[in-house]
Design an enzyme around this catalytic site. Structure first.
Site, PDB file in Angstrom:
ATOM      1  N   HIS A 110      -4.115   2.568  -2.851  1.00 35.61           N
ATOM      2  CA  HIS A 110      -3.606   1.009  -2.162  1.00 35.61           C
ATOM      3  C   HIS A 110      -4.857   0.806  -1.248  1.00 35.61           C
ATOM      4  O   HIS A 110      -5.303  -0.445  -0.994  1.00 35.61           O
ATOM      5  CB  HIS A 110      -2.356   0.666  -1.795  1.00 35.61           C
ATOM      6  CG  HIS A 110      -1.366   0.968  -2.882  1.00 35.61           C
ATOM      7  ND1 HIS A 110      -0.546   2.001  -2.819  1.00 35.61           N
ATOM      8  CD2 HIS A 110      -1.260   0.014  -3.791  1.00 35.61           C
ATOM      9  CE1 HIS A 110       0.154   1.852  -4.065  1.00 35.61           C
ATOM     10  NE2 HIS A 110      -0.063   0.821  -4.594  1.00 35.61           N
ATOM     11  N   GLN A 155      -2.848  -2.519 -17.524  1.00 30.87           N
ATOM     12  CA  GLN A 155      -2.635  -3.640 -16.609  1.00 30.87           C
ATOM     13  C   GLN A 155      -3.989  -4.579 -16.164  1.00 30.87           C
ATOM     14  O   GLN A 155      -3.720  -5.610 -16.261  1.00 30.87           O
ATOM     15  CB  GLN A 155      -1.945  -3.029 -15.379  1.00 30.87           C
ATOM     16  CG  GLN A 155      -1.631  -4.037 -14.394  1.00 30.87           C
ATOM     17  CD  GLN A 155      -0.689  -3.568 -13.266  1.00 30.87           C
ATOM     18  OE1 GLN A 155       0.412  -3.536 -13.326  1.00 30.87           O
ATOM     19  NE2 GLN A 155      -1.219  -3.157 -12.158  1.00 30.87           N
TER      20      GLN A 155
HETATM   21  O1  PAF Z   1       0.722  -2.417 -10.217  1.00 34.47           O
HETATM   22  C1  PAF Z   1       1.589  -2.811  -9.427  1.00 34.47           C
HETATM   23  O2  PAF Z   1       1.798  -2.047  -8.549  1.00 34.47           O
HETATM   24  C2  PAF Z   1       2.449  -3.748 -10.064  1.00 34.47           C
HETATM   25  O3  PAF Z   1       2.368  -3.553 -11.571  1.00 34.47           O
HETATM   26  C3  PAF Z   1       1.827  -5.074  -9.660  1.00 34.47           C
HETATM   27  C4  PAF Z   1       0.475  -5.496 -10.199  1.00 34.47           C
HETATM   28  C5  PAF Z   1       1.783  -5.347  -8.080  1.00 34.47           C
HETATM   29  C6  PAF Z   1       2.898  -6.320 -10.008  1.00 34.47           C
HETATM   30  O4  PAF Z   1       4.137  -6.166  -9.780  1.00 34.47           O
END
Ligand code: PAF
Length: 282
Positions: A37, A153
């Site tokens: 992150h 995703q």
């Molecule tokens: O990747 C994540 O942590 C989640 O899927 C997200 C993109 C924040 C959506 O809740």
């Protein structure tokens, strides 16, 4: 750096920044932040004047029996990481702030969500697309940053942003790994020390796969077999899926003659971990 809990506060802050002419980035997260992150936030801060990090454990993307209740949370630690990485605002809403009890709208992306994690976690991507659409509309960023570890995703969100005309650039950032190769994940926190060691098999098996491709192998079946053999050598690992797909359409392929995504999901004990790599065919 400020932390706010309401949509109104985010809107007011972002509006004020936009009036000043600042560019805005959004880094959506579910908290329990790690170096992966931090790399998204740092990249966002290097490419934009203001960075909003959302921290929200989104209940609608978890299926029955998944880890919604046990999902790790630590806002104090997250706040320090955000500040150090260059964030300007944390948005950490309650569930009641994000979802109207009588909401009737879900955002779904078809096709791209049929395989891989979409097949194993029914409804998951509807939950992701719905919350990300809401966050896009709340924050109205110029750019949004997502990790390549969640390769499906990323593909789904890029497609959603395109199909729904969100005027937002979606940026994918490389997987960040521990020194021994394990991809960083908030879920690594669930692993016992024995499981943590066993989890190395994900990266090891993908490395074997890469070696095979480097040697010129073109058969997806053989590639999957090599990865399967390696994963099966670890007694604590239970394969959820091994997929070799077209990197853009995410449809399965037989011959490696275009960019592919090699993606795996593996249970180590009760913890489901994912990892992947993209291979650009020569
Ligand atoms: O990747 C994540 O942590 C989640 O899927 C997200 C993109 C924040 C959506 O809740």
């Amino acid at each position: 750096m400020k932390t706010v809990k309401t949509i109104l506060e985010v809107r007011n802050q972002v509006q004020a920044w936009k009036k000043e002419g600042y560019s805005i980035a959004l880094v959506p997260t579910m908290g329990y932040l790690h170096e992966g992150h931090a790399s998204l936030i740092k990249r966002a801060a290097s490419e934009n004047e203001k960075v909003v990090v959302s921290i929200f454990v989104n209940p609608i993307q978890f299926g029955p029996g998944e880890d919604l209740d046990s999902y790790p949370r630590d806002l104090d630690r997250d706040t320090i990481l955000c500040e150090n990485a260059g964030a300007n605002l944390i948005f950490t809403p309650e569930v009641s702030e994000m979802y109207y009890v009588d909401a009737l709208t879900t955002v779904s992306v078809n096709g791209l969500t049929n395989g891989l994690c979409g097949a194993k976690r029914p409804g998951h991507f509807d939950g992701v697309c719905t919350v990300v659409s809401k966050l896009f509309n709340i924050v109205l960023p110029d750019k949004a940053y997502f990790g390549e570890k969640d390769a499906q995703q990323l593909a789904v969100i890029k497609r959603m942003a395109h199909d729904l005309n969100f005027p937002i650039e979606i940026i994918g950032c490389p997987i960040v790994r521990e020194e021994d190769g394990l991809a960083k994940s908030s879920r690594n926190n669930y692993l016992s020390s024995k499981e943590r060691q066993a989890a190395l098999i994900l990266h090891k098996s993908l490395t074997k796969g890469k070696e095979l491709l480097s040697a010129g192998e073109k058969s997806a079946k053989l590639l999957k077999q090599i990865i399967k053999n390696e994963l099966e050598s670890e007694v604590l690992a239970k394969i959820d899926y091994i997929e070799v797909v077209d990197a853009l359409s995410l449809t399965t392929i037989d011959i490696v003659d275009k960019p592919i995504l090699v993606a795996i999901a593996v249970y180590i004990g009760k913890t489901r971990l994912i990892d992947n790599f993209i291979w650009e065919s020569k």
